[in-house]
Scaffold this active site. Structure first.
Site, PDB file in Angstrom:
ATOM      1  CG  ASP A   6      38.681 -19.426  13.989  1.00  0.00           C
ATOM      2  OD1 ASP A   6      39.915 -19.549  13.837  1.00  0.00           O
ATOM      3  OD2 ASP A   6      38.123 -18.317  14.139  1.00  0.00           O
ATOM      4  CE  LYS A  68      46.460 -19.735  13.281  1.00  0.00           C
ATOM      5  NZ  LYS A  68      45.079 -19.236  13.142  1.00  0.00           N
ATOM      6  CD  GLU A 145      42.560 -18.404  10.329  1.00  0.00           C
ATOM      7  OE1 GLU A 145      42.865 -17.198  10.284  1.00  0.00           O
ATOM      8  OE2 GLU A 145      43.140 -19.212  11.068  1.00  0.00           O
ATOM      9  CG  ASP A 168      40.810 -12.941   9.833  1.00  0.00           C
ATOM     10  OD1 ASP A 168      40.982 -12.355  10.928  1.00  0.00           O
ATOM     11  OD2 ASP A 168      40.595 -14.158   9.746  1.00  0.00           O
TER      12      ASP A 168
HETATM   13  P1  ADP Z   1      42.681 -15.047  16.372  1.00  0.00           P
HETATM   14  O1  ADP Z   1      41.922 -15.316  15.128  1.00  0.00           O
HETATM   15  O2  ADP Z   1      44.108 -14.743  16.103  1.00  0.00           O
HETATM   16  O3  ADP Z   1      42.502 -16.048  17.428  1.00  0.00           O
HETATM   17  P2  ADP Z   1      40.705 -13.109  17.183  1.00  0.00           P
HETATM   18  O4  ADP Z   1      39.986 -12.902  15.919  1.00  0.00           O
HETATM   19  O5  ADP Z   1      40.007 -13.803  18.273  1.00  0.00           O
HETATM   20  O6  ADP Z   1      42.137 -13.701  16.965  1.00  0.00           O
HETATM   21  O7  ADP Z   1      41.177 -11.671  17.659  1.00  0.00           O
HETATM   22  C1  ADP Z   1      41.951 -11.510  18.788  1.00  0.00           C
HETATM   23  C2  ADP Z   1      42.488 -10.114  18.802  1.00  0.00           C
HETATM   24  O8  ADP Z   1      41.397  -9.208  18.764  1.00  0.00           O
HETATM   25  C3  ADP Z   1      43.273  -9.810  20.050  1.00  0.00           C
HETATM   26  O9  ADP Z   1      44.493  -9.207  19.690  1.00  0.00           O
HETATM   27  C4  ADP Z   1      42.378  -8.840  20.798  1.00  0.00           C
HETATM   28  O10 ADP Z   1      43.141  -7.888  21.483  1.00  0.00           O
HETATM   29  C5  ADP Z   1      41.612  -8.184  19.694  1.00  0.00           C
HETATM   30  N1  ADP Z   1      40.315  -7.669  20.118  1.00  0.00           N
HETATM   31  C6  ADP Z   1      39.253  -8.358  20.592  1.00  0.00           C
HETATM   32  N2  ADP Z   1      38.239  -7.531  20.915  1.00  0.00           N
HETATM   33  C7  ADP Z   1      38.669  -6.287  20.633  1.00  0.00           C
HETATM   34  C8  ADP Z   1      38.090  -4.973  20.737  1.00  0.00           C
HETATM   35  N3  ADP Z   1      36.878  -4.794  21.213  1.00  0.00           N
HETATM   36  N4  ADP Z   1      38.856  -3.923  20.358  1.00  0.00           N
HETATM   37  C9  ADP Z   1      40.094  -4.091  19.885  1.00  0.00           C
HETATM   38  N5  ADP Z   1      40.705  -5.284  19.755  1.00  0.00           N
HETATM   39  C10 ADP Z   1      39.996  -6.364  20.125  1.00  0.00           C
HETATM   40 MG    MG Z   2      41.019 -15.766  13.542  1.00  0.00          MG
END
Ligand code: ADP
Ligand code: MG
Length: 578
Positions: A6, A68, A145, A168
């Site tokens: 991912d 990205k 995804e 998502d």
């Molecule tokens: P990506 O798939 O784009 O890499 P993720 O699924 O890892 O992203 O999500 C990252 C986002 O999730 C970030 O913007 C982060 O601020 C948010 N995030 C992670 N944990 C929390 C939480 N506990 N509460 C709110 N937002 C969160």
């Molecule tokens: Mg993601």
């Protein structure tokens, strides 16, 4: 062994299918998430992941993140006198994941399934594939995804018979996918999304609001006071994660140099205010959901399960918004961070015909309309610029479809087929993917038919063919006018350009991270504590280079102890300096 990756805007993960189950591969820090962040030290060495994230707070100019979003464009980020594009930066993250997987599995990892947002266009998919190649990985399949997420849910709930909606919301992208599960068959019915909406936008809105109370604008402040802004963004990120669980939170304002004063000024934000600030973003969340329901011909109450994926779906404001639309509690039985990587590992198992997945069948759809430019004859005039769809959005993959176009002038010898992706009636609103030149058409009156065939495979890669029946000549492409399509030589050049960026030796990565973490804590503690702590960090850095293991261990233990006393225990990982 094919790994599932991912490759996220914010975080990336790698998983593998082992003993009938998908499992997450831990990073060199023992965590499942690797922040998609690349940093370069003064020595020219590269840091990827957690250590780079800590470096971002103290030296934002040395670090690239959120790249990205630039995938599939020619835009570059300057990093330590190198200009790198999104595919190149992503390849560094992939390489780090590859190394972690090799350390974990004890074997070479050469093949991968990589996930992309369903809404990624053709160019973005190709750039992702290229990133894999630059990292030394054969990319066996690019999958969406949400499809991966649904696969992870479907794998554990095979006998179900229902409509699932996957929502998502990651760091920078938003995807919505409707699917039907029926006796182990997972069928994607419709998908939609927005490639520039994510959790980071919620943080930015909050950051913008806080800066506004200080009569500042985000863009100009970022240029003028980068350290202050990067530290404040960190504070806003922390606040965002708590708002909704707590009624109100005080955001500390750093000094202009990025440090916190003894008793820093604060700005107070309530959950109600936060919800108001992010309303425009929640509106944008609602639109693709409505569109998917419309495309699938379903009403909200016909959706049995709503699955939340992506870190940003942890925000209570988001959950409330989803609850309002569907009048039901969304499901998050799997860790929303891990579910996409787990699904990618299941896809990898499907590709290697693993027995444990023999009863699973997966179908996916093309998430957007693909077609060509045509000229229409309107009111006695030829008007260019219209879009003729060939493959309609949400058609099940793989698909091959044909349309016939024809020459518009007498004795026209050549036609340029311009390929576009998008939903607009006219090409100017759609994305240009490239063109195909059809030549050698025999002299004839206007109206010589040319058959255009689009084939869109399971990888989401498009092949275009044109056939002039009267001559039997066939033209096909591989759309070549975009730099994403590199020749072997060009790929080799890109690889060698990246080669002089050296990865930090793996066994030292952890110490590098501890060093960056400590530097970051330095900005959080009071000026009184600061000097003494700075000396400990200096000793640690010197001890690292001393080559004396017992001395080094002693200094390291001392540093860890001091960090705990200051309230920033290092082993907690997501510790309070987060
Ligand atoms: P990506 O798939 O784009 O890499 P993720 O699924 O890892 O992203 O999500 C990252 C986002 O999730 C970030 O913007 C982060 O601020 C948010 N995030 C992670 N944990 C929390 C939480 N506990 N509460 C709110 N937002 C969160
Ligand atoms: Mg993601």
């Amino acid at each position: 062994m094919i790994v599932g990756i991912d490759l996220g805007t914010t975080n990336s993960l790698c998983a593998v299918f082992q003993d009938g189950q998908p499992v997450i591969i831990p990073s060199s820090h023992g965590r499942s998430l690797t922040p998609s962040i690349v940093g370069v030290l003064d020595s020219g060495e590269l840091l990827v992941g957690d250590a780079a994230r800590d470096l971002r707070v103290t030296r934002p100019q040395h670090v690239a993140s959120r790249f990205k979003r630039l995938m599939g464009t020619q835009e570059t980020v300057s990093l330590h006198s190198k200009q790198l594009n999104a595919a190149e930066l992503s390849s560094l993250v992939l390489k780090s994941l590859k190394q972690d997987a090799e350390a974990y599995l004890g074997e070479d990892v050469t093949d991968a399934v990589i996930t992309v947002p369903a809404y990624f266009n053709e160019l973005q998919r190709r750039a992702t594939k290229l990133a894999g190649e630059l990292a030394g990985l054969r990319v066996n399949r690019i999958i969406n995804e949400p499809t991966a997420a649904a696969l992870a849910y479907g794998f554990h709930d095979r006998d179900a018979e229902k409509n699932l909606l996957v929502i998502d919301l990651g760091g920078g992208t938003f995807d919505v996918t409707m699917m039907e599960v029926f006796e182990g068959t997972l069928e994607i019915i419709a998908s939609a999304g927005e490639s520039t909406l994510g959790g980071e936008d919620f943080t930015d809105r909050l950051l913008g609001h806080v800066l506004q109370t200080m009569q500042m604008h985000l863009e100009s402040a970022e240029i003028r006071l980068p350290l202050m802004v990067s530290r404040l963004r960190d504070e806003c990120e922390r606040a965002k994660r708590q708002l909704g669980n707590v009624e109100q939170i005080d955001i500390r304002i750093p000094e202009d140099d990025g440090h916190f004063a003894e008793s820093p000024r604060t700005v107070s934000i309530t959950t109600a205010l936060f919800s108001e600030i992010v309303q425009p973003l929640l509106e944008r969340v609602r639109r693709p959901i409505a569109r998917v329901l419309r495309d699938a011909g379903l009403s909200p109450d016909q959706v049995e399960d709503v699955i939340l994926v992506g870190g940003a779906t942890r925000m209570p404001v988001l959950k409330t918004c989803v609850r309002e639309i569907f009048d039901q509690e969304p499901l998050c039985t799997h860790n929303p961070d891990e579910v996409v990587a787990l699904g990618a590992a299941i896809q990898a198992a499907l590709l290697s015909n693993d027995e444990a997945v023999q009863d699973i069948v997966m179908t996916d759809v093309c998430p957007f309309t693909l077609g060509v430019e045509i000229t229409k004859h309107i009111g006695g005039h030829d008007v260019e610029g219209f879009f003729l769809p060939i493959i309609h959005r949400n058609t099940t993959l793989p698909v091959s479809a044909e349309e016939i176009v024809s020459t518009v002038r007498a004795n026209q010898r050549e036609v340029v087929i311009r390929v576009y992706q998008g939903e607009h009636r006219k090409i100017e609103g759609n994305l240009s993917l490239g063109e195909l030149r059809v030549t050698g058409i025999p002299p004839a009156p206007a109206g010589v038919p040319i058959r255009i065939r689009f084939t869109y495979d399971l990888n989401g890669l498009l092949e275009v063919e044109a056939l002039v029946d009267s001559t039997g000549r066939k033209f096909s492409t591989v759309l070549t006018n975009h730099a994403q399509h590199l020749s072997k030589k060009e790929i080799e050049d890109a690889v060698s350009k990246l080669q002089d960026l050296k990865f930090y030796p793996r066994d030292e990565v952890e110490n590098q991270q501890l060093l960056r973490f400590s530097e970051r804590v330095l900005g959080e503690i009071s000026p009184q504590e600061r000097q003494a702590f700075e000396e400990i960090i200096d000793s640690f850095e010197i001890a690292m280079a001393s080559g004396d293991p017992s001395y080094f261990q002693q200094v390291r233990a001392f540093l860890l102890e001091r960090l705990s006393e200051l309230g920033f225990p290092h082993d907690s990982g997501e510790g309070s300096a987060e």
